[in-house]
Design an enzyme around this catalytic site. Sequence first.
Site, short mmCIF file in Angstrom:
data_model
loop_
_atom_site.label_atom_id
_atom_site.label_comp_id
_atom_site.label_asym_id
_atom_site.label_seq_id
_atom_site.Cartn_x
_atom_site.Cartn_y
_atom_site.Cartn_z
N ASN A 136 12.50 -26.63 -62.17
CA ASN A 136 12.57 -25.00 -62.31
C ASN A 136 13.93 -24.84 -61.27
O ASN A 136 14.11 -23.57 -60.97
CB ASN A 136 11.25 -24.54 -61.85
CG ASN A 136 10.74 -24.86 -60.35
OD1 ASN A 136 11.48 -25.53 -59.58
ND2 ASN A 136 9.72 -24.46 -60.01
N HIS A 138 14.02 -25.93 -58.12
CA HIS A 138 13.56 -26.10 -56.75
C HIS A 138 14.26 -27.08 -55.84
O HIS A 138 14.31 -28.35 -56.52
CB HIS A 138 12.16 -25.82 -56.51
CG HIS A 138 11.55 -27.13 -56.88
ND1 HIS A 138 9.87 -27.13 -57.18
CD2 HIS A 138 11.62 -28.24 -56.48
CE1 HIS A 138 9.63 -28.51 -57.41
NE2 HIS A 138 10.70 -29.41 -56.95
N GLU A 143 10.73 -22.58 -54.10
CA GLU A 143 10.56 -22.30 -55.87
C GLU A 143 11.52 -21.08 -55.94
O GLU A 143 12.02 -20.31 -55.15
CB GLU A 143 9.09 -21.82 -55.92
CG GLU A 143 8.14 -22.97 -55.61
CD GLU A 143 8.05 -24.04 -56.68
OE1 GLU A 143 9.10 -24.49 -57.13
OE2 GLU A 143 6.88 -24.50 -56.98
C1 F6R Z 1 10.24 -33.75 -52.57
C2 F6R Z 1 10.80 -32.63 -52.87
C3 F6R Z 1 10.83 -32.16 -54.21
C4 F6R Z 1 11.28 -33.13 -55.50
C5 F6R Z 1 11.49 -32.39 -56.72
C6 F6R Z 1 11.79 -33.50 -57.80
O1 F6R Z 1 10.22 -34.15 -51.12
O2 F6R Z 1 11.21 -31.58 -52.01
O3 F6R Z 1 11.84 -30.84 -54.53
O4 F6R Z 1 12.52 -33.60 -55.09
O5 F6R Z 1 10.31 -31.94 -56.97
O6 F6R Z 1 10.77 -34.47 -57.87
P1 F6R Z 1 10.93 -35.88 -58.63
O7 F6R Z 1 11.81 -36.66 -58.03
O8 F6R Z 1 9.53 -36.47 -58.66
O9 F6R Z 1 11.42 -35.59 -60.14
#
Ligand code: F6R
Length: 241
Positions: A136, A138, A143
């Site tokens: 999304n 973030h 968010e």
């Molecule tokens: C983790 C974080 C999140 C992840 C994001 C992507 O510390 O802050 O923003 O970077 O959710 O997660 P993955 O890499 O598991 O797809």
Amino acid sequence: MRIVKCNDYDKMSQCAANIIASQMILKPDSVLGLATGSSPVGTYKCLIDMYNNEDITFKEITSINLDEYVGLGSENDQSYKYFMMQHLFNHVDMNEKNINVPNGLEKDTAFECERYDSVIENAGGIDLQLLGIGHNGHIGFNEPCDTFKKNTNCVCLTQTTIDANRRFFQDEKDVPRKAYTMGIGSIFGAKKILMVVSGKDKSEVVKRAFFGPITPEVPASILQLHQDFILVGDQDALCLV
Ligand code: F6R
């Protein structure tokens, strides 16, 4: 914004690790903003290899992680502190005193948010911030929202994020609903920002975040304005750009 397209996840990880290692060599007491999730796991593996080859040392490094689930302590194997110990810190010469992760067990939200902002400030800000991106848009756990949140805040995770995090938990009801996250202001304040992104499922959000309008509805889009932002992705994630 610079974009580096790599053939696959392993090449992406090596490229990101090279950038982090060069930061560490140029400034051995760097403050590194670090991320969890599946995107940076390969990068951490490469950094461990470089450490084992005596190419880099973490002795003087300070780390400040992006986020932590509310309600999970460092011994919980789903906590982000645990993740960092498992995937990086247990394998290198990091000084435990210099490791910073929000305290998921702190019930006084205002206190914890202020404390974490002071950690960032007292460290002199972040030299290099490593990021992943959520489906999304973030970054950290900031968010989609109607404003960009400047400071550390306690967020209610969206259903998209809860669904994405579901894969790490036995049951959907175990997935935490709240998290502490570094604010967008602190992330943006980093001197250098490095994002790793991999997989076709991220290609749409990459296009929206970095080739669409800058809006808090896609929090990562603000990185378009950063003076030293590098996006390192594999071919699948960058296939639409
Ligand atoms: C983790 C974080 C999140 C992840 C994001 C992507 O510390 O802050 O923003 O970077 O959710 O997660 P993955 O890499 O598991 O797809």
